[in-house]
Design a protein around this motif. Structure first.
Motif, PDB file in Angstrom:
ATOM      1  N   ALA A 190     125.137  -6.824  -7.040  1.00  0.00           N
ATOM      2  CA  ALA A 190     125.573  -6.169  -8.269  1.00  0.00           C
ATOM      3  C   ALA A 190     125.588  -7.156  -9.424  1.00  0.00           C
ATOM      4  N   THR A 191     125.107  -6.726 -10.585  1.00  0.00           N
ATOM      5  CA  THR A 191     125.140  -7.535 -11.802  1.00  0.00           C
ATOM      6  C   THR A 191     125.683  -6.683 -12.949  1.00  0.00           C
ATOM      7  N   PRO A 192     126.879  -7.023 -13.459  1.00  0.00           N
ATOM      8  CA  PRO A 192     127.791  -8.062 -12.979  1.00  0.00           C
ATOM      9  C   PRO A 192     128.546  -7.576 -11.758  1.00  0.00           C
ATOM     10  N   SER A 193     129.216  -8.516 -11.083  1.00  0.00           N
ATOM     11  CA  SER A 193     129.983  -8.152  -9.897  1.00  0.00           C
ATOM     12  C   SER A 193     131.336  -7.547 -10.261  1.00  0.00           C
ATOM     13  N   SER A 194     131.777  -7.702 -11.504  1.00  0.00           N
ATOM     14  CA  SER A 194     133.006  -7.076 -11.998  1.00  0.00           C
ATOM     15  C   SER A 194     132.820  -6.755 -13.465  1.00  0.00           C
ATOM     16  N   ILE A 195     133.504  -5.705 -13.934  1.00  0.00           N
ATOM     17  CA  ILE A 195     133.364  -5.262 -15.321  1.00  0.00           C
ATOM     18  C   ILE A 195     134.758  -5.180 -15.942  1.00  0.00           C
ATOM     19  N   THR A 196     134.922  -5.844 -17.090  1.00  0.00           N
ATOM     20  CA  THR A 196     136.173  -5.773 -17.844  1.00  0.00           C
ATOM     21  C   THR A 196     135.903  -5.084 -19.175  1.00  0.00           C
ATOM     22  N   PHE A 197     136.611  -3.999 -19.436  1.00  0.00           N
ATOM     23  CA  PHE A 197     136.431  -3.237 -20.665  1.00  0.00           C
ATOM     24  C   PHE A 197     137.406  -3.737 -21.730  1.00  0.00           C
ATOM     25  N   PRO A 198     137.005  -3.687 -23.013  1.00  0.00           N
ATOM     26  CA  PRO A 198     137.953  -4.042 -24.087  1.00  0.00           C
ATOM     27  C   PRO A 198     139.011  -2.952 -24.237  1.00  0.00           C
ATOM     28  N   ASN A 199     140.057  -3.254 -25.004  1.00  0.00           N
ATOM     29  CA  ASN A 199     141.102  -2.257 -25.263  1.00  0.00           C
ATOM     30  C   ASN A 199     140.471  -0.973 -25.807  1.00  0.00           C
ATOM     31  N   THR A 200     140.829   0.155 -25.201  1.00  0.00           N
ATOM     32  CA  THR A 200     140.216   1.436 -25.558  1.00  0.00           C
ATOM     33  C   THR A 200     141.314   2.448 -25.897  1.00  0.00           C
ATOM     34  N   THR A 201     141.157   3.131 -27.027  1.00  0.00           N
ATOM     35  CA  THR A 201     142.150   4.109 -27.477  1.00  0.00           C
ATOM     36  C   THR A 201     142.171   5.316 -26.539  1.00  0.00           C
ATOM     37  N   LEU A 202     143.370   5.816 -26.263  1.00  0.00           N
ATOM     38  CA  LEU A 202     143.503   7.005 -25.420  1.00  0.00           C
ATOM     39  C   LEU A 202     142.678   8.143 -26.001  1.00  0.00           C
ATOM     40  N   GLY A 203     141.940   8.827 -25.113  1.00  0.00           N
ATOM     41  CA  GLY A 203     141.109   9.937 -25.553  1.00  0.00           C
ATOM     42  C   GLY A 203     139.710   9.534 -25.951  1.00  0.00           C
ATOM     43  N   TYR A 204     139.438   8.214 -25.955  1.00  0.00           N
ATOM     44  CA  TYR A 204     138.103   7.730 -26.296  1.00  0.00           C
ATOM     45  C   TYR A 204     137.430   7.190 -25.037  1.00  0.00           C
ATOM     46  N   ASN A 205     136.078   7.050 -25.091  1.00  0.00           N
ATOM     47  CA  ASN A 205     135.304   6.473 -23.989  1.00  0.00           C
ATOM     48  C   ASN A 205     134.725   5.132 -24.409  1.00  0.00           C
ATOM     49  N   TYR A 206     134.590   4.230 -23.435  1.00  0.00           N
ATOM     50  CA  TYR A 206     133.896   2.973 -23.679  1.00  0.00           C
ATOM     51  C   TYR A 206     132.912   2.756 -22.538  1.00  0.00           C
ATOM     52  N   SER A 207     131.633   2.531 -22.883  1.00  0.00           N
ATOM     53  CA  SER A 207     130.574   2.416 -21.877  1.00  0.00           C
ATOM     54  C   SER A 207     130.161   0.964 -21.672  1.00  0.00           C
ATOM     55  N   SER A 208     129.736   0.643 -20.453  1.00  0.00           N
ATOM     56  CA  SER A 208     129.243  -0.692 -20.124  1.00  0.00           C
ATOM     57  C   SER A 208     128.051  -0.555 -19.187  1.00  0.00           C
ATOM     58  N   SER A 209     126.987  -1.328 -19.454  1.00  0.00           N
ATOM     59  CA  SER A 209     125.781  -1.281 -18.625  1.00  0.00           C
ATOM     60  C   SER A 209     125.884  -2.268 -17.477  1.00  0.00           C
ATOM     61  N   ALA A 210     125.318  -1.911 -16.334  1.00  0.00           N
ATOM     62  CA  ALA A 210     125.322  -2.764 -15.151  1.00  0.00           C
ATOM     63  C   ALA A 210     124.096  -2.418 -14.307  1.00  0.00           C
ATOM     64  N   SER A 211     123.927  -3.111 -13.183  1.00  0.00           N
ATOM     65  CA  SER A 211     122.781  -2.832 -12.316  1.00  0.00           C
ATOM     66  C   SER A 211     123.086  -3.265 -10.894  1.00  0.00           C
ATOM     67  N   ILE A 212     122.344  -2.677  -9.952  1.00  0.00           N
ATOM     68  CA  ILE A 212     122.341  -3.139  -8.570  1.00  0.00           C
ATOM     69  C   ILE A 212     120.893  -3.397  -8.181  1.00  0.00           C
ATOM     70  N   ALA A 213     120.685  -4.343  -7.258  1.00  0.00           N
ATOM     71  CA  ALA A 213     119.332  -4.724  -6.855  1.00  0.00           C
ATOM     72  C   ALA A 213     119.235  -4.778  -5.338  1.00  0.00           C
ATOM     73  N   ASN A 214     118.043  -4.512  -4.827  1.00  0.00           N
ATOM     74  CA  ASN A 214     117.752  -4.565  -3.395  1.00  0.00           C
ATOM     75  C   ASN A 214     117.074  -5.893  -3.079  1.00  0.00           C
TER      76      ASN A 214
END
Length: 544
Positions: A260-284
């Motif tokens: 997995a890349t990254p192996s962990s994901i930390t999101f920034p502070n996000t307001t209630l009712g809002y969404n925050y997206s982060s891209s990641a990947s897995i490889a074989n």
């Protein structure tokens, strides 16, 4: 960076001291033909170590092991392996191969160094200074500390191959790649593996390292060579020139896995009712196709970019998106678990961390951040405006606006007033100096925004000086005159009157004390045509 004259797995003639080859086993390391300062780019992640193979010095150096002069051995020395991973949302990772990338560790001062890449279960395609390099998949070969002419003895049988790992030349040779001289790259080259078996009634088998033992095949003419031993399921105890050497067993570590890349994901502070997206990947990283049967998501998170079950071909990477949707304030953890058939039902987990916050407050900002009126003639007034904007997500109430500074004043304004999200208001500020010199003040807004008090610095200067100009007109059919000024004789000039000057005189009240000005005048006819510049006159404004 200039290459130092130090051999890295050097190519030497028979008259030079013998090369010391390292003994290596799993994990398998691939030596890059590069120097400190080169740029390495890989997809996803790459594991490197910084240092050099065992070698001998060519010239005497001021520091490090080569202070002993030419022929001094330098040991094999490497930093601890370090894995470099692409940042979230990126597909590639770039590493500048020097000590800074390896926590500022210099494993062997005074010696030119390179990097080694840890081989994986599948081929890695990278670039070095933009040039493509293929890192082979990990092979279970153990490099012996032996050179041509040495004797290898094993019990029963042993499988060897004859050649060398990638290197650089130290001296010019008559044949082979080293005809290019020192620094020329020599590729990794080996003969076909050959198994040597003891004859009936004899417990051991003995091999003299050299082309003769390998059907007279020389895989890289003009280069000193060694041998590699193929690792087996159990440890092999052999000798080299009568000295015992232990060849380790094949690694039992699983090489078929999802990463997995990254192996962990930390999101920034996000307001209630809002969404925050982060891209990641897995490889074989398996040599066969992997099927992911289940994806489990825990916490206020969701994923997109795939539907289960899905399959990944060998070496394939799948990009996906993770979304954080907080429902309560505070930190909350979660995870994404991929259940697959890699290495007998491997489960790959990605840890998730995010913090939900209450609705954001408003936030005030000013443009410009500072109001500078420049030079204004004493007993005159100049006005400028500043734009105040609510850049936050909630409405702001401004309860008070004040100006401090005797020469500054605030235009007509009624408080309190409100600014909605992204709403702006312009405030007029005047500067009316009564004495010469510099003046400073502040415009201050008090509100319920996140930054409760916003201050805008005010500045201006004044001098009791002006320049009176007069000239002789040419007479009829003249609509008026334009007055031009420069601080350089001969221009370029800038027009300083706002409207045509009538009659033929003008007072410049925007001069600065201690400055020399150069003036010229043009005529504008009733037909709108403007004449060329008049003769130039200069004026020195006193200080102050």
């Amino acid at each position: 960076m200039r290459r130092l004259s130090v051999v890295i797995l050097a190519v030497l003639s028979l008259a030079t001291p013998a090369i010391v080859y390292p003994q290596t086993s799993t994990p398998v390391w691939f030596t890059l033909d590069n120097a400190a300062g080169d740029t390495i780019t890989a997809t996803g992640s790459i594991t490197l170590r910084f240092g050099q193979l065992a070698s001998t010095c060519v010239v005497e150096m001021g520091t490090g092991p080569c202070t002993g002069g030419a022929g001094t051995p330098t040991p094999e020395t490497w930093t601890s392996p370090q894995t470099f991973t692409a940042a979230s949302g990126a597909t590639t990772v770039t590493v500048v191969a020097d000590g800074a990338a390896f926590n500022n560790v210099d494993p062997l001062p005074g010696v030119n160094k390179t990097v080694q890449v840890e081989e994986q279960a599948t081929v890695q395609n990278i670039t070095v200074n933009g040039q493509p390099v293929t890192i082979p998949s990990a092979s279970a070969w153990f490099t012996l500390n032996a050179t041509e002419g040495d004797t290898v003895t094993a019990t029963g049988s042993i499988t060897l191959r004859f050649g060398q790992v990638a290197s650089t030349c130290a001296v010019v040779m008559g044949t082979g790649p080293c005809t290019g001289g020192p620094g020329t790259s020599t590729p990794e080259a080996w003969t076909t593996p050959q198994t040597f078996t003891s004859v009936p009634g004899v417990a051991t088998v003995t091999i003299l390292v050299g082309a003769a033992a390998f059907n007279n095949v020389d895989p890289l003419p003009g280069v000193d060579k060694t041998v590699q031993v193929q690792e087996q399921a159990t440890v092999q105890n052999i000798t080299v020139n009568g000295q015992p050497v232990t060849v380790p067993a094949l690694s039992t570590s699983p090489t078929c896995q999802l990463t997995a890349t990254p192996s962990s994901i930390t999101f920034p502070n996000t307001t209630l009712g809002y969404n925050y997206s982060s891209s990641a990947s897995i490889a074989n990283n398996c040599p066969t196709t992997i099927t992911v049967s289940v994806v489990q998501v825990v916490g206020p998170y969701s994923t997109s970019g795939f539907e289960t079950p899905f399959s990944l071909a060998p070496g394939q990477t799948l990009n996906y998106t993770t979304v954080f949707t907080p429902t309560t304030t505070g930190s909350v953890t979660g995870s994404i678990t991929f259940v697959s058939n890699a290495t007998t039902g491997q489960t790959l987990s990605v840890s998730l961390t995010g913090t939900g916050i209450a609705s954001q407050q408003g936030l005030l900002s000013s443009s410009p951040a500072t109001l500078n009126f420049g030079n204004v003639t004493a007993n005159s007034t100049q006005s400028q405006s500043v734009t105040i904007t609510n850049t936050g997500a909630a409405s702001v109430t401004v309860s008070g606006v004040t100006v401090v500074g005797a020469a500054f004043s605030l235009g007509s304004l009624t408080t309190p007033f409100a600014l909605g999200p992204q709403q702006s208001i312009q405030l007029a500020v005047g500067f009316a100096p009564t004495t010469s010199g510099s003046a400073a003040g502040t415009l201050t807004l008090t509100s319920n925004a996140q930054n409760g008090t916003l201050t805008v610095p005010l500045a201006g200067t004044s001098a009791n000086h002006s320049v009176a100009l007069s000239w002789n007109g040419t007479g009829s059919q003249i609509s008026g005159y334009n007055v031009y000024r420069s601080t350089v004789s001969g221009g370029p000039y800038s027009m300083i009157n706002g409207t045509l000057v009538i009659p033929s005189n003008y007072t410049d009240q925007t001069v600065i004390a201690g400055t020399t000005y150069f003036y010229t005048v043009t005529e504008v006819g009733t037909n709108g045509a403007e004449s060329g510049y008049s003769n130039e006159v200069s004026v020195v404004v006193p200080s102050p």
